[in-house]
Motif scaffolding. Structure first.
Motif, PDB file in Angstrom:
ATOM      1  N   UNK A 387      59.761  73.599  36.642  1.00 17.41           N
ATOM      2  CA  UNK A 387      58.359  73.435  37.045  1.00 17.41           C
ATOM      3  C   UNK A 387      58.279  73.069  38.527  1.00 17.41           C
ATOM      4  N   UNK A 388      57.514  73.807  39.315  1.00 19.91           N
ATOM      5  CA  UNK A 388      57.386  73.473  40.740  1.00 19.91           C
ATOM      6  C   UNK A 388      56.536  72.222  40.933  1.00 19.91           C
ATOM      7  N   UNK A 389      56.623  71.632  42.130  1.00 23.92           N
ATOM      8  CA  UNK A 389      55.762  70.501  42.444  1.00 23.92           C
ATOM      9  C   UNK A 389      54.301  70.899  42.339  1.00 23.92           C
ATOM     10  N   UNK A 390      53.462  69.985  41.883  1.00 23.49           N
ATOM     11  CA  UNK A 390      52.073  70.328  41.609  1.00 23.49           C
ATOM     12  C   UNK A 390      51.310  70.737  42.860  1.00 23.49           C
ATOM     13  N   UNK A 395      48.730  75.445  47.305  1.00 23.60           N
ATOM     14  CA  UNK A 395      49.272  76.113  48.482  1.00 23.60           C
ATOM     15  C   UNK A 395      49.183  77.627  48.387  1.00 23.60           C
ATOM     16  N   UNK A 396      49.935  78.295  49.241  1.00 23.03           N
ATOM     17  CA  UNK A 396      49.895  79.752  49.320  1.00 23.03           C
ATOM     18  C   UNK A 396      50.320  80.417  48.010  1.00 23.03           C
ATOM     19  N   UNK A 397      51.197  79.724  47.266  1.00 19.97           N
ATOM     20  CA  UNK A 397      51.718  80.317  46.038  1.00 19.97           C
ATOM     21  C   UNK A 397      50.881  80.023  44.803  1.00 19.97           C
ATOM     22  N   UNK A 398      49.775  79.305  45.005  1.00 20.74           N
ATOM     23  CA  UNK A 398      48.943  78.932  43.874  1.00 20.74           C
ATOM     24  C   UNK A 398      48.497  80.106  43.017  1.00 20.74           C
ATOM     25  N   UNK A 399      47.931  81.167  43.614  1.00 21.69           N
ATOM     26  CA  UNK A 399      47.498  82.304  42.800  1.00 21.69           C
ATOM     27  C   UNK A 399      48.637  82.968  42.031  1.00 21.69           C
ATOM     28  N   UNK A 403      48.985  83.066  37.839  1.00 24.01           N
ATOM     29  CA  UNK A 403      49.189  84.306  37.076  1.00 24.01           C
ATOM     30  C   UNK A 403      50.502  84.279  36.300  1.00 24.01           C
ATOM     31  N   UNK A 404      51.548  83.758  36.934  1.00 21.79           N
ATOM     32  CA  UNK A 404      52.872  83.826  36.329  1.00 21.79           C
ATOM     33  C   UNK A 404      53.060  82.834  35.184  1.00 21.79           C
ATOM     34  N   UNK A 405      52.406  81.687  35.250  1.00 13.93           N
ATOM     35  CA  UNK A 405      52.675  80.621  34.287  1.00 13.93           C
ATOM     36  C   UNK A 405      51.589  80.455  33.227  1.00 13.93           C
ATOM     37  N   UNK A 406      50.519  81.214  33.324  1.00 16.14           N
ATOM     38  CA  UNK A 406      49.453  81.143  32.326  1.00 16.14           C
ATOM     39  C   UNK A 406      49.818  81.985  31.105  1.00 16.14           C
ATOM     40  N   UNK A 407      49.599  81.408  29.933  1.00 13.05           N
ATOM     41  CA  UNK A 407      49.846  82.132  28.682  1.00 13.05           C
ATOM     42  C   UNK A 407      48.592  82.057  27.821  1.00 13.05           C
TER      43      UNK A 407
END
Length: 470
Positions: A387-390, A395-399, A403-407
């Motif tokens: 799990x990345x830091x919250x 940040x830039x990688x939020x979107x 998308x990647x971690x939503x199920x």
């Protein structure tokens, strides 16, 4: 209840080599707020958390139980307090408060010496704690330096707390205790010796039990390293950034204790008897096991939530693991209920829970809790480690992360926070300290089990054996 600023009262608290003010440490402030739920619940839920006696209201922990209904009410209060911190605070004020209620009636055995009446001292102290609802911590474990030798043969002077001077107005003590949980934020400190490591005849100077305020000159509270993670939020560390129960090494450096605060002195037999015969052990054990089952239920629920969120709960092997956890939970709940239902009145008219049942919980709950943590680790596995830091979500990688971690079972942030919680409880330093606490805070598990078999009532079983072998 007190504020964090009121704890800057001259007490000598050390952290990372520095003498500190308690109010300066953010995690102390958070822990105190959770600890104060004990007092808040008296106001918000008085029907459960208070009782009347001689026209005064007191916290229910102090109530001397006279029947099973009294124990059940205390059970409910202990549970509600524990639920405010998920069972992670093992030494909230209700722990020793319940022991003080009992001590106020089971004090007479302590006797007296030529300077003071220990029995009267204990009675008055317990009554004062109750009247003022004082938060007391306790320290009983002696530093583990060399268990092959009697305590009096270890020359360091810090292998326990001992009397160095006896005067007409009191005693002077020096030495140390190994683990004192919650010491930085408590008001008073109760010192005595553990019953499982009996003192010997040459240990008389160590045979003491007394109480003292934590800001008494000469008392030093040396905290272990903190387990929180500055720079990260509670989304990253939902438990360890919310509380730390703060274990400490407590040193006494020529500390004066007036006789009225001394309950045992220069008497190894009485020191060995103090914890059990005062009734403190049996009734604090009841509070402790209710708190313990609250913690076990939290861990079990977390394992099940992780399995569901990760889509694992449809597999038979996973269901079997989770079923083992829920079965353990029911066994412990049932045993605590049995300790209440099969308690008995002692010679003082105090309804005391069945100690064999409570010790069965203490002998079993640590392993059940350990299993719950291992199930969480096995199910969350790499998912929780990665799990990345919250702050990445903002940040830039939020979107991308959204998308990647939503199920279909959880969005990216819900899933990440749950996995962070799984890591914090099962794998972080905080979680491992909690596991160690469950194994050892109630005494050596080996000694608990060996004593349990010696005390078990097997009259019916032996009668069946005798009938067959006759």
């Amino acid at each position: 209840m007190h504020t964090i600023e009121q704890l800057d009262d001259g007490r000598a608290v050390y952290l990372n080599g520095k003498l500190i003010q308690v109010s300066e440490i953010p995690i102390f402030r958070k822990t105190l707020a959770l600890n104060n739920q004990y007092y808040t619940l008296q106001k918000t839920h008085p029907a459960v958390h208070t009782y009347q006696e001689n026209g005064h209201n007191y916290d229910i922990a102090y109530k001397v139980p006279r029947n099973v209904a009294d124990l059940r009410q205390k059970h409910q209060a202990y549970q509600e307090i524990a639920q405010t911190n998920n069972g992670m605070l093992g030494r909230t004020p209700d722990f020793l408060a319940t022991g003080m209620g009992i001590l106020a009636e089971r004090y007479a055995f302590l006797g007296h010496n030529k300077w003071t009446d220990f029995a009267v001292n204990a009675k008055h102290y317990a009554e004062w704690i109750k009247a003022n609802d004082i938060f007391i911590s306790h320290a009983l474990q002696n530093p583990q330096l060399d268990r092959t030798k009697p305590i009096n043969q270890i020359p360091s002077g810090y292998t326990g707390v001992h009397t160095v001077e006896r005067r007409a107005d009191g005693i002077v003590v020096s030495g140390a205790k190994m683990v004192n949980t919650m010491a930085p934020i408590a008001d008073d400190l109760l010192i005595f010796n553990p019953p499982e490591l009996l003192l010997e005849k040459g240990d008389t100077s160590y045979a003491v039990a007394f109480a003292t305020p934590l800001n008494t000159p000469g008392v030093k509270i040396i905290c272990r390293k903190l387990l929180d993670h500055p720079g990260y939020t509670e989304d990253d560390y939902p438990l360890s950034n919310a509380l730390d129960e703060i274990d400490a090494y407590v040193v006494f450096d020529q500390v004066f204790i007036p006789w009225e605060k001394v309950f045992v002195e220069n008497d190894t037999d009485m020191s060995n008897r103090f914890f059990i015969e005062s009734g403190i052990f049996g009734h604090t054990s009841h509070q402790d096991e209710v708190r313990g089952i609250t913690k076990l239920e939290f861990a079990t629920s977390l394992a099940i939530r992780v399995a569901h969120t990760l889509g694992l709960d449809g597999f038979l092997g996973v269901q079997e693991k989770l079923g083992s956890l829920t079965a353990h939970l029911e066994l412990i709940k049932g045993t605590i209920a049995r300790s209440e239902d099969e308690g008995q009145l002692d010679e003082f008219g105090i309804y005391t829970p069945n100690l064999q049942a409570l010790l069965a919980v203490r002998a079993s709950l640590p392993a059940f809790y350990d299993e719950a943590l291992r199930v969480i680790q096995h199910l969350a596995a790499g998912s929780m480690v990665g799990v990345p830091g919250f702050e990445e979500f903002a940040g830039d990688n939020g979107p991308i992360l959204d998308q990647a971690l939503t199920t279909s079972r959880a969005d990216s942030r819900e899933r990440s926070k749950l996995l962070n919680l799984a890591f914090d409880l099962s794998s972080s330093g905080f979680g491992q300290r909690q596991l160690m606490y469950e194994y050892y805070h109630g005494g050596d598990p080996m000694r608990i089990r060996s004593k349990h078999y010696l005390d078990e009532d097997l009259q019916a079983g032996n009668a069946m054996l005798d009938r067959l072998l006759k």
